[in-house]
Design a protein around this motif. Structure first.
Motif, short mmCIF file in Angstrom:
data_model
loop_
_atom_site.label_atom_id
_atom_site.label_comp_id
_atom_site.label_asym_id
_atom_site.label_seq_id
_atom_site.Cartn_x
_atom_site.Cartn_y
_atom_site.Cartn_z
N ALA A 144 45.62 44.80 34.87
CA ALA A 144 45.16 46.11 35.36
C ALA A 144 44.52 46.91 34.23
O ALA A 144 43.47 47.55 34.42
N TRP A 145 45.12 46.84 33.05
CA TRP A 145 44.53 47.53 31.90
C TRP A 145 43.15 46.95 31.57
O TRP A 145 42.20 47.69 31.27
N LEU A 146 43.07 45.60 31.59
CA LEU A 146 41.81 44.94 31.26
C LEU A 146 40.73 45.32 32.27
O LEU A 146 39.57 45.60 31.90
N GLU A 147 41.09 45.33 33.54
CA GLU A 147 40.12 45.71 34.57
C GLU A 147 39.63 47.14 34.34
O GLU A 147 38.42 47.42 34.47
N MET A 148 40.54 48.03 33.99
CA MET A 148 40.15 49.42 33.73
C MET A 148 39.23 49.51 32.51
O MET A 148 38.24 50.23 32.52
#
Length: 772
Positions: free
Chosen positions: A735-739
């Motif tokens: 989720a962090w990477l996608e953000m």
């Protein structure tokens, strides 16, 4: 303090990592023997006080009395039934040592002189016999014999009293008969009725007193029998026979009770008389056989060849088996004397490395002792511990009986608890040492709750918290106590019981600092003795080790003990224990949002880790040693660097949660550089954890490209280490990477609120697996 010709690549990283000194140099350094060092401040306010205050003491007492429970985020779903089951299990294992569950009698706490006075003051025969039975069950044969003699004296006094009353009744009966004869000459029928009633009453009283006399006489006979048992336990067979004969005479002459009439007491007494007669007859022969076996065993020590020693030991065993056969024919195989012979046979089998046979004979002996003397007799506890020690040393060489080595050892230690507590009392170092062994074994099995209960009981047995109430005044502390508090702190951290971690950790830290000088002085003395005069080298070595210090508090003397448990802290493990305690305190303060105290503890652990790493590198570069020794020192260096990495990570967490992102970055980047400096560590989950933290940190700093790079590398290491793609942490990093990827081209965008606390940095880095 660093050699100019030595390449310290990692030293540069360490120096760049921290401290607030000018130029970014490390705030603490390792000095060689004889050089000076600057002591950093003590964390947690310990530098401002020298002893525990009442609040700390009350917290420790409350902690020792309470059950441990897991206080994780799922606390609302806590299973109260689990605590009930734990409590029941702990009571069954004799681990709880509250007054309600204590089996120790009051007599255990008194001196022999006081117990003797209690016997002499007592006049109630039932109470005296109870006291005698208690003393006999605890192996205090002299006090038991004294109590039986006191009971005999009181019983004889009762006999005399009953006889006197019986004489008075008979006198009244004669007077009544005289009065009746005189009344026969009178014409009044009422006078005759009154006289007949008095006569009936007198006869009834006479019968009652005769019955009382028989009861007292039977009690006298029983006391004679019990005295015979004590003499028998003391192997005074002639005295035992005499007591049994006296009992039989009382049965015959006074009680009119005879053998072979269905009276078990008389029949047993008759058999005891016959058995002791045989024991007296065979005593010389049995003693000669035992002495012969002892002489043979003494020759074993002078033999250098194991084969010849086995021959001698087999001869000694054969001699003892002859003695055992003779004991079976005379005093019986269920007698404690036969058990003693079996134990000696078992010891000889142990010397021959025939561990199965040794265990079999000693188990058989323990069964005899438990049946003959009771479960709380010291001989039962002593030989149960002997059996446990065999399993501890050679359990893997003993044929399995359905349980593992550790399970067998644990079962035996628990069995030995009650006899030991009954003999020594609840508060005694030997009892504490046994609880430590039990706690260690439960911890080894992974049952941290029962391990903690055992360690708490050990601390109470060692007298905590009163054992160090006078620490500031130079009180004595047992060396195991410090080790137990450190281990308790570790277990509580694994269970995430953060409030209890603070109580135990502060206590452990306090005692670690107070016992440091004494510990290293003892190690120095042992080193000097071992090197037989090389005092200079030993002193230099100890001096170098002692320089790894964050403070120099007033030392306290440590209680001397020849026994050492698996967890006892030594001069070699002292700094590791200190580091672990500081790390646990830092993690607890972080989880409880006590961020300033968390930073204090984490900073202190980081300074200590620097010093340990520098010391390990210094010793590796300057000491000429064998290949094996160098391998061990390389391992020590690797471990010390790993401690630096984890200290940096822990300190970074504290800064991160305080939203001090720049200091957090200054912790995470050096830890990553250290991890990547080693091929073994660059692909570990430790490295993945740091990469994830850095990715989140750069996300907070709005550096989305750097964040994406770190998070991708984190996911790659997760995959390489076999972390499930559906794992909570994996999904979070994704989720962090996608953000980050979606906002790489944006500037001034604030990350969403759900990214506020990265739980990836909450995991216990001390575990080798992810999320451990």
């Amino acid at each position: 303090n660093i050699d100019e010709n030595t390449d310290y690549a990692t030293i540069g990283i360490l120096a760049a990592a921290g401290g607030e000194d000018s130029g970014g140099t490390a705030s603490a350094s390792v000095s060689r023997a004889g050089s000076s060092e600057r002591a950093p401040p003590l964390p947690l306010g310990l530098g401002e006080r020298c002893c525990m205050n009442n609040k700390d003491r009350e917290a420790v007492i409350s902690f020792l009395e309470g059950l441990t429970r897991n206080t994780t985020d799922d606390d609302d779903e806590h299973d109260d039934d689990g605590d009930d089951r734990l409590l029941d299990n702990a009571k069954n294992l004799s681990i709880i040592t509250t007054e309600a569950a204590s089996s120790t009698t009051e007599s255990t706490k008194k001196s022999a002189a006081e117990q003797s006075q209690d016997i002499q003051r007592e006049t109630n025969i039932d109470r005296i016999l109870e006291m005698a039975s208690d003393h006999l069950s605890l192996g205090k044969n002299d006090l038991a014999l004294q109590a039986y003699r006191r009971a005999m004296k009181c019983a004889f006094a009762d006999v005399i009293s009953v006889k006197q009353k019986l004489v008075e009744v008979k006198k009244r009966q004669q007077a009544t008969q005289t009065l009746q004869q005189q009344s026969n000459h009178l014409d009044s029928p009422n006078a005759t009725t009154i006289t007949m009633t008095d006569e009936q009453l007198t006869k009834q009283q006479e019968q009652q007193f005769e019955f009382s006399l028989l009861q007292v006489a039977s009690r006298v006979a029983d006391i004679h029998n019990n005295m015979g048992v004590v003499h028998e336990m003391n192997r005074q067979y002639e005295k035992a026979r005499s007591s049994y004969v006296d009992a039989l005479e009382v049965y015959h002459n006074t009680c009119k009770r005879f053998e072979e009439k269905g009276d078990p007491d008389v029949d047993r007494t008759k058999k005891n008389v016959e058995r002791m007669a045989l024991a007296c007859t065979s005593e010389r022969e049995r003693r000669a056989l035992h002495e012969k076996a002892t002489r043979i065993a003494k020759r074993v020590g002078r033999e250098k060849h194991f084969a010849q020693r086995k021959i001698l030991l087999r001869e000694a065993i054969a001699t003892l088996k002859k003695a055992l056969g003779l004991e079976g024919e005379t005093i019986g195989l269920s007698h404690p004397v036969a058990a003693s012979t079996l134990i000696q046979i078992g010891k000889y089998h142990y010397e021959m490395r025939e561990y199965d046979s040794a265990v079999m004979e000693i188990r058989r002996a323990i069964t005899i002792l438990r049946n003959a003397l009771g479960g709380n007799h010291p001989q039962v506890g002593k030989n149960t511990l002997l059996l446990a020690s065999i399993y501890e040393r050679h359990g893997l060489n003993i044929s399995p009986q359905g349980t593992s080595k550790e399970d067998s050892e644990l079962e035996l230690y628990v069995d030995a608890l009650e006899p030991l507590k009954a003999t020594l009392g609840e508060v005694h170092p030997e009892v504490g040492f046994l609880y430590v062994k039990i706690g260690y074994l439960y911890g080894k099995k992974g049952d941290l709750n029962l391990s903690l209960l055992a360690y708490k009981a050990a601390l109470k047995a060692y007298g905590e918290p009163s054992s160090v109430a006078a620490v500031a005044g130079g009180g004595v502390i047992h060396p195991e106590v410090v080790s137990i508090w450190v281990r308790v702190t570790e277990h509580l951290t694994s269970l995430k019981s953060w409030n209890e971690v603070l109580v135990a950790g502060r206590r452990a830290l306090f005692l670690l600092r107070r016992s440091k000088n004494t510990l290293f002085q003892g190690a120095a003395q042992l080193a000097v003795a071992a090197t037989n005069g090389n005092a200079g080298a030993a002193s230099a070595s100890i001096g170098a080790s002692s320089s790894i210090s964050s403070s120099q508090p007033t030392p306290i003397p440590a209680a001397t003990s020849s026994k050492k448990s698996h967890i006892q802290i030594t001069s070699d493990t002292y700094y590791d224990s200190l580091f672990t305690t500081l790390q646990c305190l830092g993690q607890a303060h972080t989880s409880l949002s006590n961020y300033p105290l968390a930073r204090d503890a984490c900073s202190e652990s980081l300074r200590l880790a620097w010093e340990m790493a520098l010391s390990s590198h210094h010793n590796l570069g300057t000491t000429t040693a064998t290949k094996t020794s160098k391998t061990k020192k390389n391992e020590a260096l690797t471990n010390s660097i790993l401690q630096v990495i984890r200290a940096l990570k822990r300190l970074g967490k504290a800064y991160l949660l305080e939203k001090h992102y720049t200091p957090a970055l200054e912790c995470f980047l050096p830890s990553l550089e250290l991890l990547r400096s080693s091929k073994e560590m660059e692909s570990t989950l430790d490295c993945a954890s740091v990469l994830g933290s850095l990715g989140f940190l750069y996300l907070k700093l709005k550096k989305f490209t750097e964040s994406s790079n770190f998070l991708r590398e984190c996911l790659r290491l997760y995959q390489r280490n076999g972390v499930d793609t559906n794992d909570r942490e994996t999904r979070k990093v994704e989720a962090w990477l996608e953000m980050a990827e979606s906002r790489e081209g944006e500037v001034g965008v604030t990350p969403p609120i759900f990214l506020e606390i990265p739980t990836i940095v909450f995991d216990d880095e001390n575990a080798n697996n992810f999320g451990g």
